[in-house]
Design an enzyme around this catalytic site. Sequence first.
Site, PDB file in Angstrom:
ATOM      1  NE  ARG A 123      16.186   1.111  11.914  1.00  0.00           N
ATOM      2  CZ  ARG A 123      16.784  -0.045  12.169  1.00  0.00           C
ATOM      3  NH1 ARG A 123      17.787  -0.431  11.408  1.00  0.00           N
ATOM      4  NH2 ARG A 123      16.377  -0.804  13.159  1.00  0.00           N
ATOM      5  CE  LYS A 145       3.981  18.242   1.727  1.00  0.00           C
ATOM      6  NZ  LYS A 145       2.660  18.897   1.566  1.00  0.00           N
ATOM      7  CD  GLU A 187      -1.274  20.970  -8.716  1.00  0.00           C
ATOM      8  OE1 GLU A 187      -0.810  21.961  -8.108  1.00  0.00           O
ATOM      9  OE2 GLU A 187      -2.195  20.271  -8.258  1.00  0.00           O
ATOM     10  CE  LYS A 228       6.180  20.857  -4.651  1.00  0.00           C
ATOM     11  NZ  LYS A 228       5.381  19.665  -4.678  1.00  0.00           N
ATOM     12  CD  GLU A 238       2.122  22.104   3.586  1.00  0.00           C
ATOM     13  OE1 GLU A 238       2.544  21.149   2.930  1.00  0.00           O
ATOM     14  OE2 GLU A 238       0.939  22.445   3.633  1.00  0.00           O
ATOM     15  NE  ARG A 242       6.183  21.357   0.444  1.00  0.00           N
ATOM     16  CZ  ARG A 242       6.977  20.306   0.310  1.00  0.00           C
ATOM     17  NH1 ARG A 242       8.069  20.194   1.017  1.00  0.00           N
ATOM     18  NH2 ARG A 242       6.692  19.334  -0.537  1.00  0.00           N
ATOM     19  CG  ASN A 246      -1.648  23.487   0.633  1.00  0.00           C
ATOM     20  OD1 ASN A 246      -1.401  22.493  -0.055  1.00  0.00           O
ATOM     21  ND2 ASN A 246      -1.199  23.633   1.870  1.00  0.00           N
ATOM     22  CG  HIS A 249      -4.345  22.172  -3.399  1.00  0.00           C
ATOM     23  ND1 HIS A 249      -3.922  23.032  -4.380  1.00  0.00           N
ATOM     24  CD2 HIS A 249      -3.813  20.960  -3.709  1.00  0.00           C
ATOM     25  CE1 HIS A 249      -3.163  22.370  -5.243  1.00  0.00           C
ATOM     26  NE2 HIS A 249      -3.081  21.109  -4.866  1.00  0.00           N
ATOM     27  CG  HIS A 253      -7.431  18.749  -0.876  1.00  0.00           C
ATOM     28  ND1 HIS A 253      -6.434  19.205  -0.047  1.00  0.00           N
ATOM     29  CD2 HIS A 253      -6.804  18.101  -1.885  1.00  0.00           C
ATOM     30  CE1 HIS A 253      -5.256  18.857  -0.543  1.00  0.00           C
ATOM     31  NE2 HIS A 253      -5.463  18.190  -1.665  1.00  0.00           N
ATOM     32  CG  HIS A 266      -5.084  16.692  -7.516  1.00  0.00           C
ATOM     33  ND1 HIS A 266      -5.540  16.888  -6.233  1.00  0.00           N
ATOM     34  CD2 HIS A 266      -3.960  17.456  -7.640  1.00  0.00           C
ATOM     35  CE1 HIS A 266      -4.715  17.727  -5.605  1.00  0.00           C
ATOM     36  NE2 HIS A 266      -3.751  18.082  -6.439  1.00  0.00           N
TER      37      HIS A 266
HETATM   38  N1  LIG Z   1       4.071  14.044  -3.304  1.00  0.00           N
HETATM   39  C1  LIG Z   1       3.538  15.204  -3.620  1.00  0.00           C
HETATM   40  O1  LIG Z   1       4.024  16.272  -3.259  1.00  0.00           O
HETATM   41  C2  LIG Z   1       2.305  15.201  -4.481  1.00  0.00           C
HETATM   42  C3  LIG Z   1       1.856  16.395  -5.070  1.00  0.00           C
HETATM   43  C4  LIG Z   1       0.747  16.335  -5.910  1.00  0.00           C
HETATM   44  C5  LIG Z   1       0.100  15.136  -6.150  1.00  0.00           C
HETATM   45  N2  LIG Z   1       0.567  13.993  -5.542  1.00  0.00           N
HETATM   46  C6  LIG Z   1      -0.082  12.709  -5.787  1.00  0.00           C
HETATM   47  O2  LIG Z   1       0.074  12.419  -7.174  1.00  0.00           O
HETATM   48  C7  LIG Z   1      -0.971  11.528  -7.574  1.00  0.00           C
HETATM   49  C8  LIG Z   1      -1.519  11.990  -8.897  1.00  0.00           C
HETATM   50  O3  LIG Z   1      -0.489  11.936  -9.844  1.00  0.00           O
HETATM   51  P1  LIG Z   1      -0.805  11.901 -11.408  1.00  0.00           P
HETATM   52  O4  LIG Z   1      -1.781  12.967 -11.740  1.00  0.00           O
HETATM   53  O5  LIG Z   1       0.503  11.874 -12.085  1.00  0.00           O
HETATM   54  O6  LIG Z   1      -1.627  10.555 -11.572  1.00  0.00           O
HETATM   55  P2  LIG Z   1      -1.223   9.032 -11.927  1.00  0.00           P
HETATM   56  O7  LIG Z   1       0.085   8.670 -11.416  1.00  0.00           O
HETATM   57  O8  LIG Z   1      -2.405   8.236 -11.497  1.00  0.00           O
HETATM   58  O9  LIG Z   1      -1.170   9.066 -13.522  1.00  0.00           O
HETATM   59  C9  LIG Z   1      -2.338   9.400 -14.233  1.00  0.00           C
HETATM   60  C10 LIG Z   1      -2.639   8.396 -15.337  1.00  0.00           C
HETATM   61  O10 LIG Z   1      -1.708   8.596 -16.380  1.00  0.00           O
HETATM   62  C11 LIG Z   1      -1.113   7.340 -16.755  1.00  0.00           C
HETATM   63  N3  LIG Z   1       0.213   7.681 -17.258  1.00  0.00           N
HETATM   64  C12 LIG Z   1       1.302   8.058 -16.562  1.00  0.00           C
HETATM   65  N4  LIG Z   1       2.285   8.432 -17.388  1.00  0.00           N
HETATM   66  C13 LIG Z   1       1.810   8.278 -18.639  1.00  0.00           C
HETATM   67  C14 LIG Z   1       2.345   8.508 -19.935  1.00  0.00           C
HETATM   68  N5  LIG Z   1       3.561   9.045 -20.093  1.00  0.00           N
HETATM   69  N6  LIG Z   1       1.577   8.207 -21.004  1.00  0.00           N
HETATM   70  C15 LIG Z   1       0.322   7.724 -20.850  1.00  0.00           C
HETATM   71  N7  LIG Z   1      -0.253   7.515 -19.669  1.00  0.00           N
HETATM   72  C16 LIG Z   1       0.491   7.789 -18.571  1.00  0.00           C
HETATM   73  C17 LIG Z   1      -1.177   6.501 -15.510  1.00  0.00           C
HETATM   74  O11 LIG Z   1      -1.187   5.129 -15.827  1.00  0.00           O
HETATM   75  C18 LIG Z   1      -2.514   6.940 -14.922  1.00  0.00           C
HETATM   76  O12 LIG Z   1      -3.561   6.223 -15.535  1.00  0.00           O
HETATM   77  C19 LIG Z   1      -1.972  11.521  -6.442  1.00  0.00           C
HETATM   78  O13 LIG Z   1      -1.864  10.324  -5.739  1.00  0.00           O
HETATM   79  C20 LIG Z   1      -1.553  12.685  -5.556  1.00  0.00           C
HETATM   80  O14 LIG Z   1      -1.876  12.470  -4.188  1.00  0.00           O
HETATM   81  C21 LIG Z   1       1.657  14.000  -4.729  1.00  0.00           C
END
Ligand SMILES: NC(=O)c1ccc[n+]([C@@H]2O[C@H](COP(=O)([O-])OP(=O)(O)OC[C@H]3O[C@@H](n4cnc5c(N)ncnc54)[C@H](O)[C@@H]3O)[C@@H](O)[C@H]2O)c1
Length: 362
Positions: A123, A145, A187, A228, A238, A242, A246, A249, A253, A266
Site C-alpha cells: 500500500r 506522477k 523540457e 516545475k 493537474e 499544472r 503540457n 505536448h 504526443h 519525446h
Molecule cells: N512522471 C512524469 O511526470 C514524467 C514526465 C516526463 C516524462 N516521463 C516519462 O519519462 C520517460 C522518459 O524519460 P527519459 O527521457 O529519461 O528516458 P529513459 O529513462 O528511457 O532514458 C533514456 C536513455 O538514456 C539512458 N541513460 C539514462 N541515464 C544515463 C546516463 N547517465 N548516461 C548514459 N545513458 C543514460 C537510458 O538507459 C536510456 O537508454 C518516459 O517514459 C515518460 O513517459 C514522466
Amino acid sequence: MDGMVRRLRVSGSGFAYDAVIGAPAREAIAEVRALLIRDAFAVFVDERVYSLHGEYMDGIFAGFEKYETCLVPQGEEHKSYARAEWALNWMLEKGLSRRSSVVAVGGGVTGDFAGFVAALYMRGVPVIHLPTTLLAMVDSSIGGKVAVNLAAGKNIAGAFHQPAMVIADIHFLATLPGREFRNGLAEMVKHALIGDDDSYRILRRASPEEIARPELIAEAVYHSVRFKASIVQRDEREGGLRSILNFGHTVGHAIESLCGYSGFSHGEAVALGMRAEIEYSRRAGLLAEGDRDAALDLIGRYDLGIPNGGLDGRRVMEHMRYDKKNRQGTIRCVLLEGIGRPVYDRTIDEGLMRQVLDELLA
Ligand SMILES: NC(=O)c1ccc[n+]([C@@H]2O[C@H](COP(=O)([O-])OP(=O)(O)OC[C@H]3O[C@@H](n4cnc5c(N)ncnc54)[C@H](O)[C@@H]3O)[C@@H](O)[C@H]2O)c1
C-alpha cells in the site's frame, strides 16, 4: 563542487521533500539514511546506468548494509504493468517489508516504473529518486506522477506518489548521449517559454556547447526544477495551472503516437509541438511577431524540433483528436500570449492548426 550544490523544498498538501541538485549522491543520500535503514531497501537501476556507473553507485550505497539491486532494462517497453507485477513479487521474495523504501536510479522510465512499484508495494513505501537523465532531473522526478504503460496506451496505470527526496547528481550527465541531453533541454526550453525567467535568461545566453558544462547545467537544472516545483505545488493533481506544463505536448504526443513511439524521441516531438503551437499562437492573433521569433530562436539555438520530413499534417491532426485531454470533440492546447505567458485549455481552430502543421512539416 560545493559551489554547484543547490537545494530546494518542494511541498504541497500533505507532502514536503528536498530536491538537492549538484551534490554528490553519496553525500546527499545520508540525509535519508534514517528512512533507508528502517529495513532493507530496493534499488531499481537502469541497466545502462549500472553498466556505466556501477562503481560510482557502489560508492553511493557503501554505507548501507542491507539493500537489493534490481536492473531495469532500457526502453519504454519495459515500463509495463506486467513488469511492475514481476517487480512487486521480486520485492516480496527479497523479504522487503512495509518499512522498506525504494531508490530509483535512472531516467524517466526507471523513475516512473520504480515510483509506481513503490506506490503499490504494501500500500505504498517511500521512493527516493536519483535521476540520471536531464529530462528526469528537470521533469519526471519532480511532481509525484508515477506510471506504467498498458498495451492500450502510455502511462495508463499510474498514481500520484510524491518522493521522499530527489537527488540530481550532475556526475551522471557526463555519459548521457547528446540526443538524450537535447531531450531534457527541450523540457527546459519549455519551462523557459512558459514562465521560468531564470532559465530563459540562462538558455538565451549560453551556447549549446557551454550549457553542458557542469556548473552551468547544474544552475540551469536548479532553476528548471524550482519552476516545475512551483507549478506542481500550486496544482498537485493537474486541476488547472499544472496544464501549462503540457505546452508543446498536444502536438508532441500526437507525433509520438503517430510514429508508434519510435523515430522521434519525446523531447524532439515536444520541441516540434512547441514550434507548431507557437506559430499557431501567432496566427491566432495571441502572440506578437517579435515574441514568436524569440521563442522559435530559443528552440533553434539548441537544434530542437527539427522535422524529419516523414510526417503528414493530416495524420498528426487525427492523432491530436485521440488525445486523452480533449473534451467534447474539441482539440485543446496550451498557447502563448507572450514569452512566459501561457494560456491553457484553449480550443483550437482545426483548419488553422492543419495549415501550420502542413507548413512546418513540409
Ligand atoms: N512522471 C512524469 O511526470 C514524467 C514526465 C516526463 C516524462 N516521463 C516519462 O519519462 C520517460 C522518459 O524519460 P527519459 O527521457 O529519461 O528516458 P529513459 O529513462 O528511457 O532514458 C533514456 C536513455 O538514456 C539512458 N541513460 C539514462 N541515464 C544515463 C546516463 N547517465 N548516461 C548514459 N545513458 C543514460 C537510458 O538507459 C536510456 O537508454 C518516459 O517514459 C515518460 O513517459 C514522466
